[in-house]
Design an enzyme around this catalytic site. Structure first.
Site, mmCIF file in Angstrom:
data_model
loop_
_atom_site.group_PDB
_atom_site.id
_atom_site.type_symbol
_atom_site.label_atom_id
_atom_site.label_comp_id
_atom_site.label_asym_id
_atom_site.label_seq_id
_atom_site.Cartn_x
_atom_site.Cartn_y
_atom_site.Cartn_z
ATOM 1 N N LYS A 196 0.845 -1.202 0.000
ATOM 2 C CA LYS A 196 0.000 0.000 0.000
ATOM 3 C C LYS A 196 0.875 1.245 0.000
ATOM 4 O O LYS A 196 1.514 1.587 0.988
ATOM 5 C CB LYS A 196 -0.929 0.065 1.213
ATOM 6 C CG LYS A 196 -1.996 1.143 0.987
ATOM 7 C CD LYS A 196 -2.578 1.761 2.236
ATOM 8 C CE LYS A 196 -1.771 2.890 2.827
ATOM 9 N NZ LYS A 196 -1.732 4.142 2.051
ATOM 10 N N GLY A 254 3.146 3.626 13.534
ATOM 11 C CA GLY A 254 3.866 2.384 13.831
ATOM 12 C C GLY A 254 3.255 1.662 15.019
ATOM 13 O O GLY A 254 3.108 0.433 15.027
ATOM 14 N N GLU A 271 10.095 0.942 10.335
ATOM 15 C CA GLU A 271 11.131 1.961 10.120
ATOM 16 C C GLU A 271 10.430 3.286 10.341
ATOM 17 O O GLU A 271 9.597 3.694 9.535
ATOM 18 C CB GLU A 271 11.702 1.813 8.705
ATOM 19 C CG GLU A 271 13.059 2.432 8.544
ATOM 20 C CD GLU A 271 12.973 3.867 8.068
ATOM 21 O OE1 GLU A 271 13.001 4.768 8.928
ATOM 22 O OE2 GLU A 271 12.867 4.082 6.867
ATOM 23 N N CYS A 305 13.563 10.645 7.112
ATOM 24 C CA CYS A 305 13.455 10.182 8.495
ATOM 25 C C CYS A 305 14.773 10.350 9.243
ATOM 26 O O CYS A 305 14.783 10.588 10.438
ATOM 27 C CB CYS A 305 12.974 8.738 8.537
ATOM 28 S SG CYS A 305 13.866 7.676 7.412
ATOM 29 N N GLU A 402 9.627 15.413 15.820
ATOM 30 C CA GLU A 402 10.062 15.367 14.425
ATOM 31 C C GLU A 402 9.256 16.373 13.595
ATOM 32 O O GLU A 402 8.028 16.285 13.533
ATOM 33 C CB GLU A 402 9.848 13.953 13.871
ATOM 34 C CG GLU A 402 10.404 13.768 12.473
ATOM 35 C CD GLU A 402 10.244 12.339 11.972
ATOM 36 O OE1 GLU A 402 9.188 11.735 12.218
ATOM 37 O OE2 GLU A 402 11.187 11.848 11.328
HETATM 38 P P1 NAP Z 1 2.015 8.091 8.304
HETATM 39 O O1 NAP Z 1 0.639 8.491 8.634
HETATM 40 O O2 NAP Z 1 2.770 7.271 9.272
HETATM 41 O O3 NAP Z 1 1.938 7.364 6.879
HETATM 42 C C1 NAP Z 1 2.759 6.322 6.440
HETATM 43 C C2 NAP Z 1 1.917 5.256 5.763
HETATM 44 O O4 NAP Z 1 1.058 4.645 6.714
HETATM 45 C C3 NAP Z 1 0.982 5.787 4.674
HETATM 46 O O5 NAP Z 1 0.898 4.846 3.635
HETATM 47 C C4 NAP Z 1 -0.321 5.910 5.427
HETATM 48 O O6 NAP Z 1 -1.461 5.972 4.622
HETATM 49 C C5 NAP Z 1 -0.291 4.687 6.272
HETATM 50 N N1 NAP Z 1 -1.187 4.713 7.417
HETATM 51 C C6 NAP Z 1 -1.703 5.782 8.074
HETATM 52 N N2 NAP Z 1 -2.501 5.381 9.082
HETATM 53 C C7 NAP Z 1 -2.509 4.031 9.068
HETATM 54 C C8 NAP Z 1 -3.136 3.038 9.858
HETATM 55 N N3 NAP Z 1 -3.928 3.361 10.873
HETATM 56 N N4 NAP Z 1 -2.909 1.750 9.564
HETATM 57 C C9 NAP Z 1 -2.094 1.401 8.554
HETATM 58 N N5 NAP Z 1 -1.485 2.294 7.754
HETATM 59 C C10 NAP Z 1 -1.672 3.597 8.018
HETATM 60 O O7 NAP Z 1 2.860 9.352 7.976
HETATM 61 P P2 NAP Z 1 2.273 10.720 7.377
HETATM 62 O O8 NAP Z 1 1.012 11.125 8.045
HETATM 63 O O9 NAP Z 1 2.247 10.609 5.920
HETATM 64 O O10 NAP Z 1 3.397 11.709 7.856
HETATM 65 C C11 NAP Z 1 3.343 12.143 9.210
HETATM 66 C C12 NAP Z 1 4.693 12.113 9.830
HETATM 67 O O11 NAP Z 1 5.255 10.794 9.744
HETATM 68 C C13 NAP Z 1 5.736 12.948 9.161
HETATM 69 O O12 NAP Z 1 5.628 14.289 9.456
HETATM 70 C C14 NAP Z 1 6.990 12.309 9.693
HETATM 71 O O13 NAP Z 1 7.257 12.732 10.986
HETATM 72 C C15 NAP Z 1 6.653 10.863 9.710
HETATM 73 N N6 NAP Z 1 7.143 10.157 8.519
HETATM 74 C C16 NAP Z 1 8.241 9.384 8.646
HETATM 75 C C17 NAP Z 1 8.724 8.716 7.540
HETATM 76 C C18 NAP Z 1 9.917 7.833 7.596
HETATM 77 O O14 NAP Z 1 10.524 7.595 6.567
HETATM 78 N N7 NAP Z 1 10.270 7.276 8.735
HETATM 79 C C19 NAP Z 1 8.113 8.858 6.307
HETATM 80 C C20 NAP Z 1 6.964 9.659 6.212
HETATM 81 C C21 NAP Z 1 6.502 10.282 7.340
HETATM 82 P P3 NAP Z 1 -1.915 7.421 4.070
HETATM 83 O O15 NAP Z 1 -1.127 7.575 2.842
HETATM 84 O O16 NAP Z 1 -3.367 7.367 3.807
HETATM 85 O O17 NAP Z 1 -1.593 8.408 5.128
#
Ligand code: NAP
Ligand code: MG
Length: 498
Positions: A196, A254, A271, A305, A402
């Site tokens: 996904k 996570g 990760e 990240c 972050e």
């Molecule tokens: P996120 O919500 O953690 O999204 C990452 C992935 O998880 C996306 O594919 C997201 O889908 C999915 N997801 C969201 N809620 C979920 C759930 N309940 N169950 C399963 N999958 C789920 O990250 P974001 O909101 O895009 O970004 C928010 C923050 O995350 C950033 O500001 C940053 O701090 C952190 N981040 C970290 C990394 C890294 O490489 N470690 C990468 C991106 C973001 P959707 O696309 O629908 O949201």
């Protein structure tokens, strides 16, 4: 700061077109018939409509992955055949480098030149590297000692087997590369996958799905189901017939993944986020360290990240380094990712723009001060200024949380023990940087820092051979290197009484 977003840019991409889900080797609409828009974050314009996968589509994809695992040609391929298919995926990624870099730039906002130099070749290289592992997975022979069976003789060995059907949920910051990091080891170990992509950036993963089929990955082995995290992602994490879930994204999500996975105790690797310290000592090559600090935070709009977002500078060089990194920030050309002059694109989305500008406000109210940038850039598009902050304190949110944007906070230090304590004073432990000409100091500190990657006199070095991942709340397990394979393998002990 004003920015230039000249347009429309000439691309081969057909704006306003539609994309479907890849399930069982077939392209199809979502069961609900719904779709969502993916946008160009530099302009806010619609790029494409994408089928919106949800629980029912995830279930179909999991069933297809199960069939491909149990009965399909994939499970009958020799390791050599599997390796050659994976190698061809890498070749096809490079053959389509320009197109993939353009997609990445349009969907995520990053400069196309950066995607062409980093994201695409790193993705290809990951497939090439993992292709080699397909033929090198092996168990071992063991001589058991069994005290309660005196005189008995055994022949015993271990088998390495694919963990099974794998769910993979990835973020938007390196959409193609994150897909490669996840798919490469899963394919090398013989697993099957439901992937996904992030809702903001589904396009390159869908194009990669086409290239996987072209390379000879049988239908059903990799299913690509774009959709929202709360629906498609959550359904995948909770699915009772998924054997393992691999996630990259926020620490907050996570934890939701861990809870969702507990229903069938599927294997989990994570990760997650970071708040990585980049440390400049009094004996560093200061000019190199300034350039490294700037690249460590401003690369990929700071949406990395492992970004070096906490900059600790020995007090002797503090003013010089702050001035140097600020000058670098002010010189960055911000613009549309397809403009060849652009060095930094927009943030990925309105949500991320709100988050980063929100933190700029929080920093100000906590009493820190921007000496470069510090503001949003007038739209269209989700642009913010590359920002350097001073006067932040260890307990400030801008130091602890972050931001995931082009925002660095610089702090002076004088004592190495105090510095090491501050560097480790974080829930995160993903990466760190150390700038010094004293080899002994570098290695000593590398041992003391609780992080999955420590860079010395360099920053942001990613390679398929090097394990990458986090201590503490930055995650579980490692991506890349030989180490990632263990995420996708079960070990079976076979004991034969002789
Ligand atoms: P996120 O919500 O953690 O999204 C990452 C992935 O998880 C996306 O594919 C997201 O889908 C999915 N997801 C969201 N809620 C979920 C759930 N309940 N169950 C399963 N999958 C789920 O990250 P974001 O909101 O895009 O970004 C928010 C923050 O995350 C950033 O500001 C940053 O701090 C952190 N981040 C970290 C990394 C890294 O490489 N470690 C990468 C991106 C973001 P959707 O696309 O629908 O949201
Ligand atoms: Mg987009």
């Amino acid at each position: 700061m004003a920015i230039a977003v000249p347009g429309p840019h000439q691309t081969s991409f057909e704006r306003g077109s539609s994309r479907q889900l890849l399930i069982d080797g077939q392209w199809r609409d979502a069961a609900s018939g719904k779709s969502f828009e993916t946008l160009d974050p530099a302009t806010g314009e619609v790029l494409a409509r994408v089928a919106e996968g949800a629980a029912q589509d995830i279930d179909l994809a999991v069933q297809a992955a199960r069939r491909a695992l149990e009965d399909g040609p994939w499970s009958r391929m020799t390791p050599s055949e599997r390796g050659r298919v994976i190698h061809r995926v890498g070749d096809l990624v490079m053959e389509h480098a320009d197109e993939l870099a353009e997609l990445e730039s349009l969907d995520n906002g990053k400069p196309k030149a950066v995607a062409l130099a980093a994201d695409v070749p790193l993705a290809a290289d990951l497939f090439w590297y993992m292709a080699g592992w397909a033929t090198k997975l092996k168990g071992g022979t063991v001589t058991p000692s069994v005290p309660y069976l005196p005189g008995a003789e055994f022949h015993a060995y271990t088998l390495k087997e694919p963990v099974g059907v794998v769910g993979q949920v990835i973020p938007w910051n390196f959409p193609l590369l994150m897909a490669a990091w996840k798919l490469g080891p899963a394919l090398a170990t013989g697993c099957t996958v439901v992937l996904k992509p992030a809702e903001q950036t589904p396009l390159s993963a869908l194009r990669l799905g086409e290239l996987l089929l072209e390379a000879g990955v049988p239908g059903g082995v990799v299913n690509v189901v774009p959709g929202f995290g709360e629906t498609a992602g959550a359904a995948l994490a909770a699915h009772p017939d998924v054997d393992k879930i691999a996630f990259t994204g926020s620490t907050e999500v996570g934890k939701l993944i861990v809870n969702a996975a507990s229903g069938n105790l599927k294997r989990v690797s994570l990760e997650l986020g970071g708040k990585s310290p980049n440390i400049i000592f009094e004996d560093a090559d200061v000019e190199a360290a300034i350039a490294g600090a700037a690249q460590g935070i401003f690369f990929n709009q700071g949406e990395v990240c492992s970004a070096g977002s906490r900059l600790y500078v020995h007090q002797e060089h503090f003013d010089q380094v702050v001035e140097g990194v600020s000058a670098a920030a002010k010189a960055i050309k911000v613009g549309h990712g397809l403009d060849p002059e652009t060095e930094m694109g927009p943030l990925v989305s309105q949500e991320q723009f709100d988050r980063v500008t929100g933190y700029l406000g929080i920093g100000e109210s906590e009493g820190s001060r921007a000496v470069a940038g510090g503001r949003a850039i007038d739209g269209p598009g989700y642009f913010v200024e590359p920002t350097v902050i001073v006067d932040a304190q260890p307990d400030h949110r801008i130091i602890r949380e972050e931001v995931f944007g082009p925002v660095i906070a610089a702090m002076p230090f004088s004592d190495v023990d105090d510095l090491a304590r501050q560097a480790n004073d974080s829930h995160y432990g993903l990466a760190a940087g150390v700038w010094t000409s004293d080899v002994s100091k570098a290695h000593k500190l590398a041992k003391r820092i609780k992080a999955g990657t420590v860079h010395v006199n360099t920053y942001h070095v990613f390679s398929a051979e090097l394990p990458f991942g986090g201590y503490k709340q930055s995650g579980w397990g490692r991506e890349m290197g030989e180490e990632v394979l263990s995420n996708y393998l079960e070990t079976k002990s076979v004991i034969v009484g002789l």
